[in-house]
Design a protein around this motif. Structure first.
Motif, PDB file in Angstrom:
ATOM      1  N   ALA A 274     -20.019 -56.101  -2.681  1.00  0.00           N
ATOM      2  CA  ALA A 274     -20.894 -55.538  -1.650  1.00  0.00           C
ATOM      3  C   ALA A 274     -20.108 -54.797  -0.575  1.00  0.00           C
ATOM      4  CB  ALA A 274     -21.721 -56.650  -1.012  1.00  0.00           C
ATOM      5  N   ASP A 275     -18.772 -54.710  -0.761  1.00  0.00           N
ATOM      6  CA  ASP A 275     -17.936 -54.110   0.284  1.00  0.00           C
ATOM      7  C   ASP A 275     -17.371 -52.746  -0.112  1.00  0.00           C
ATOM      8  OD1 ASP A 275     -16.229 -55.017  -1.671  1.00  0.00           O
ATOM      9  OD2 ASP A 275     -14.940 -56.191  -0.328  1.00  0.00           O
ATOM     10  N   LEU A 276     -17.923 -52.128  -1.165  1.00  0.00           N
ATOM     11  CA  LEU A 276     -17.458 -50.796  -1.558  1.00  0.00           C
ATOM     12  C   LEU A 276     -17.921 -49.761  -0.539  1.00  0.00           C
ATOM     13  CD1 LEU A 276     -18.147 -50.693  -5.411  1.00  0.00           C
ATOM     14  CD2 LEU A 276     -15.991 -51.191  -4.241  1.00  0.00           C
ATOM     15  N   THR A 277     -17.063 -48.781  -0.286  1.00  0.00           N
ATOM     16  CA  THR A 277     -17.410 -47.626   0.529  1.00  0.00           C
ATOM     17  C   THR A 277     -16.991 -46.374  -0.245  1.00  0.00           C
ATOM     18  OG1 THR A 277     -15.266 -47.651   1.659  1.00  0.00           O
ATOM     19  CG2 THR A 277     -17.054 -48.891   2.683  1.00  0.00           C
ATOM     20  N   VAL A 278     -17.325 -45.208   0.271  1.00  0.00           N
ATOM     21  CA  VAL A 278     -16.805 -43.951  -0.276  1.00  0.00           C
ATOM     22  C   VAL A 278     -16.209 -43.170   0.882  1.00  0.00           C
ATOM     23  CG1 VAL A 278     -17.285 -41.789  -1.478  1.00  0.00           C
ATOM     24  CG2 VAL A 278     -18.528 -43.869  -2.122  1.00  0.00           C
ATOM     25  N   ARG A 279     -14.916 -42.865   0.770  1.00  0.00           N
ATOM     26  CA  ARG A 279     -14.211 -42.075   1.786  1.00  0.00           C
ATOM     27  C   ARG A 279     -13.489 -40.935   1.086  1.00  0.00           C
ATOM     28  NH1 ARG A 279     -10.684 -46.863   3.341  1.00  0.00           N
ATOM     29  NH2 ARG A 279     -11.490 -47.547   1.326  1.00  0.00           N
ATOM     30  N   SER A 280     -13.943 -39.735   1.331  1.00  0.00           N
ATOM     31  CA  SER A 280     -13.400 -38.577   0.623  1.00  0.00           C
ATOM     32  C   SER A 280     -13.312 -37.388   1.568  1.00  0.00           C
ATOM     33  CB  SER A 280     -14.307 -38.231  -0.566  1.00  0.00           C
ATOM     34  OG  SER A 280     -13.887 -37.050  -1.204  1.00  0.00           O
TER      35      SER A 280
END
Length: 290
Positions: A274-280
């Motif tokens: 539940a701790d996934l993020t997306v940083r791009s």
């Protein structure tokens, strides 16, 4: 968004898409879905800069699965996009997607290798090059070809990505945190061997080849946890390709960590986190013939 860099699977040189199969297509499509809002804002900015000049003839270099092509068709209602790629497989996928979206009459696929010659695109109001220029053997020659192809009021929109997206908390890693940072270092080493133009001073290259830069900056995708399903699948597809592409460079501990993350199930598997993020972050340039 623009095409995700395929070097996570060891791909290199001349923007080749062939031979990477369903995994690359899925990753590119998910990349486009996750970054769709930012891509729409960017194409809207291109339209604003075009002002009263019509954008009817567009060339998409390294079109891949068509994320850029479709964003441009939605933004410019009168446009026809010439989609250029080395891979017949990718162009076939793009053409099928164009039919599904009702764009088939507005897409002209051309299979061509830009390192061999400039394809017969005809004059263009806009050339789009997303994560494709660094794959070329001689990007300066291709930039001159783009310059010659653009009409006097035309524009080049160019996007480059310097590193893979990040998805994981910084403390991920068996024995030592910072798994994705270590993978970034290994990816940079692999790219230095196979993609010498990655990280070029594109501002200088554009100016040297006869362009005037109107705008430049960054396109940023920053999705906090919990991410939508498409973003979680994007993380899985990206890290799966990274695991395969860096297999002989990773430490045993980092291979094990990635295997745990990519497992079908388990408390630490990506699909259960539940701790996934997306940083791009990607850099962009909008330029006109000087």
């Amino acid at each position: 968004m623009a095409h995700a860099d395929q070097t996570a699977q060891g791909g290199h040189g001349r923007h080749q898409h062939g031979g990477h199969g369903d995994g690359l297509r899925e990753m590119l499509d998910l990349d486009a879905e996750v970054g769709a809002a930012e891509l729409a804002r960017f194409t809207a900015r291109i339209a604003a800069l075009a002002g009263d000049h019509p954008v009817r003839d567009v060339v998409d270099l390294g079109a891949g699965t068509g994320s850029g092509t479709f964003a441009l068709l939605r933004q410019f209602s009168e446009a026809i996009v010439t989609a250029v790629d080395t891979s017949g497989e990718m162009l076939g996928h793009l053409s099928g997607s164009a039919r599904q979206h009702g764009f088939d009459s507005r897409v002209r696929p051309i299979r061509a290798d830009l390192d061999e010659r400039w394809p017969a695109t005809g004059p263009a109001d806009l050339v789009w090059a997303a994560s494709s220029m660094h794959h070329l053997a001689d990007p300066d020659r291709v930039l001159r070809d783009i310059h010659a192809t653009l009409r006097p009021a035309g524009r080049l929109a160019m996007i480059e990505m310097e590193s893979m997206p990040h998805f994981l908390p910084d403390d991920i890693g068996i024995g030592a945190p910072g798994l994705e940072d270590r993978c970034d270092v290994l990816m940079a080493e692999a790219r230095a061997e196979h993609l010498p133009h990655m990280g070029s001073d594109w501002t200088a290259r554009l100016t040297m080849t006869g362009f005037k830069i109107q705008e430049s900056g960054d396109l940023v995708v920053d999705l906090p946890a919990p991410v939508p399903d498409a973003a979680a699948r994007y993380a899985y597809a990206t890290l799966q390709r990274l695991r395969a592409g860096l297999a002989d460079r990773l430490t045993a501990e980092d291979r094990d960590t990635l295997d745990v993350l990519l497992a079908d199930d388990g408390p630490h598997a990506l699909r259960n986190r539940a701790d996934l993020t997306v940083r791009s972050t990607r850099s962009f340039w909008i330029a006109t013939p000087a």
